[in-house]
Design a protein around this motif. Structure first.
Motif, short mmCIF file in Angstrom:
data_model
loop_
_atom_site.label_atom_id
_atom_site.label_comp_id
_atom_site.label_asym_id
_atom_site.label_seq_id
_atom_site.Cartn_x
_atom_site.Cartn_y
_atom_site.Cartn_z
N GLN A 134 -2.38 -10.78 -38.89
CA GLN A 134 -3.20 -11.96 -38.65
C GLN A 134 -3.08 -12.90 -39.83
O GLN A 134 -3.54 -12.58 -40.93
CB GLN A 134 -4.66 -11.57 -38.42
CG GLN A 134 -5.55 -12.73 -38.04
CD GLN A 134 -6.93 -12.28 -37.58
OE1 GLN A 134 -7.38 -11.17 -37.87
NE2 GLN A 134 -7.62 -13.14 -36.86
N ALA A 135 -2.42 -14.02 -39.59
CA ALA A 135 -2.31 -15.05 -40.62
C ALA A 135 -3.60 -15.87 -40.66
O ALA A 135 -4.36 -15.89 -39.69
CB ALA A 135 -1.11 -15.94 -40.34
N SER A 136 -3.83 -16.52 -41.77
CA SER A 136 -5.05 -17.31 -41.93
C SER A 136 -5.17 -18.37 -40.84
O SER A 136 -4.22 -19.12 -40.59
CB SER A 136 -5.03 -17.99 -43.30
OG SER A 136 -6.19 -18.75 -43.50
N THR A 179 -4.61 -4.68 -44.56
CA THR A 179 -4.07 -4.79 -45.91
C THR A 179 -3.32 -6.12 -46.01
O THR A 179 -2.57 -6.49 -45.11
CB THR A 179 -3.17 -3.60 -46.26
OG1 THR A 179 -2.76 -3.68 -47.63
CG2 THR A 179 -1.93 -3.50 -45.37
N GLN A 180 -3.56 -6.85 -47.10
CA GLN A 180 -3.02 -8.18 -47.25
C GLN A 180 -1.59 -8.15 -47.77
O GLN A 180 -1.29 -7.46 -48.76
CB GLN A 180 -3.88 -9.00 -48.22
CG GLN A 180 -3.36 -10.38 -48.54
CD GLN A 180 -3.50 -11.35 -47.38
OE1 GLN A 180 -4.56 -11.43 -46.76
NE2 GLN A 180 -2.44 -12.11 -47.09
N VAL A 181 -0.73 -8.91 -47.12
CA VAL A 181 0.63 -9.13 -47.59
C VAL A 181 0.79 -10.62 -47.85
O VAL A 181 0.55 -11.43 -46.95
CB VAL A 181 1.68 -8.65 -46.56
CG1 VAL A 181 3.08 -9.07 -47.00
CG2 VAL A 181 1.59 -7.14 -46.38
N THR A 182 1.18 -10.97 -49.06
CA THR A 182 1.38 -12.36 -49.42
C THR A 182 2.80 -12.53 -49.96
O THR A 182 3.18 -11.83 -50.90
CB THR A 182 0.36 -12.82 -50.48
OG1 THR A 182 -0.96 -12.61 -49.99
CG2 THR A 182 0.56 -14.29 -50.82
N VAL A 183 3.55 -13.42 -49.34
CA VAL A 183 4.94 -13.65 -49.73
C VAL A 183 5.07 -15.08 -50.22
O VAL A 183 4.78 -16.02 -49.48
CB VAL A 183 5.90 -13.40 -48.56
CG1 VAL A 183 7.35 -13.51 -49.03
CG2 VAL A 183 5.64 -12.04 -47.92
N THR A 191 3.36 -13.75 -44.42
CA THR A 191 2.05 -13.65 -45.09
C THR A 191 0.95 -13.51 -44.05
O THR A 191 0.82 -14.31 -43.15
CB THR A 191 1.81 -14.90 -45.95
OG1 THR A 191 2.76 -14.93 -47.02
CG2 THR A 191 0.40 -14.89 -46.53
N ALA A 192 0.17 -12.43 -44.19
CA ALA A 192 -0.89 -12.13 -43.22
C ALA A 192 -1.63 -10.88 -43.67
O ALA A 192 -1.19 -10.18 -44.58
CB ALA A 192 -0.29 -11.90 -41.83
N VAL A 193 -2.73 -10.61 -43.00
CA VAL A 193 -3.38 -9.30 -43.11
C VAL A 193 -2.77 -8.42 -42.02
O VAL A 193 -2.72 -8.82 -40.85
CB VAL A 193 -4.90 -9.40 -42.93
CG1 VAL A 193 -5.54 -8.02 -43.02
CG2 VAL A 193 -5.51 -10.34 -43.96
#
Length: 125
Positions: free
Chosen positions: A37-39, A119-123, A89-91
């Motif tokens: 789920q992206a912002s 869990t957050q993934v940020t690229v 980038t998403a949870v």
């Protein structure tokens, strides 16, 4: 109960492995799905794996970059994210569904018996 881990902040092209650890004696009866789920967006299907780990499917955006595996001795499902892009980038969430013999990729929350907290993934580029 499902608990995800392995997220983090990485650069474009990096890799991450997300883990989804389940508690309870019936883990082997469930297919495990991954969503993200992206912002500002809804939750989207990423991948699913059968109870034995022999069958799995992946969303088109992940094909060639993401893989899914499972270790039933550890009650754990993995999502291997390779060649990450900023749009990844998403949870990331995992969810469990009683396996009917057919892998289901529904995005309806009610179709799953258990969900993790994400869990957050940020690229970054």
């Amino acid at each position: 109960q499902l608990i995800e881990s392995g997220g983090g902040s990485v650069q474009t092209g990096d890799s991450l492995t997300l883990s989804c650890v389940a508690s309870g004696p019936t883990f082997r009866a469930y297919q495990i799905n991954w969503f993200r789920q992206a912002s500002g967006e809804g939750r989207k299907f990423v991948a699913t794996v059968s109870p034995t780990g022999e069958r799995w499917t992946m969303t088109q955006s992940g094909k060639g970059r993401f893989t899914c595996s499972r270790d039933n001795d550890k009650n754990t499902v993995y999502l291997h994210l390779n060649n990450l892009k900023p749009e990844d980038t998403a949870v990331y969430f995992c969810a469990a569904r009683w396996y009917s013999g057919i892998l289901v990729d529904s995005e309806n929350d009610a179709d799953y018996a258990h969900w993790g907290q994400g869990t957050q993934v940020t690229v970054s580029s």
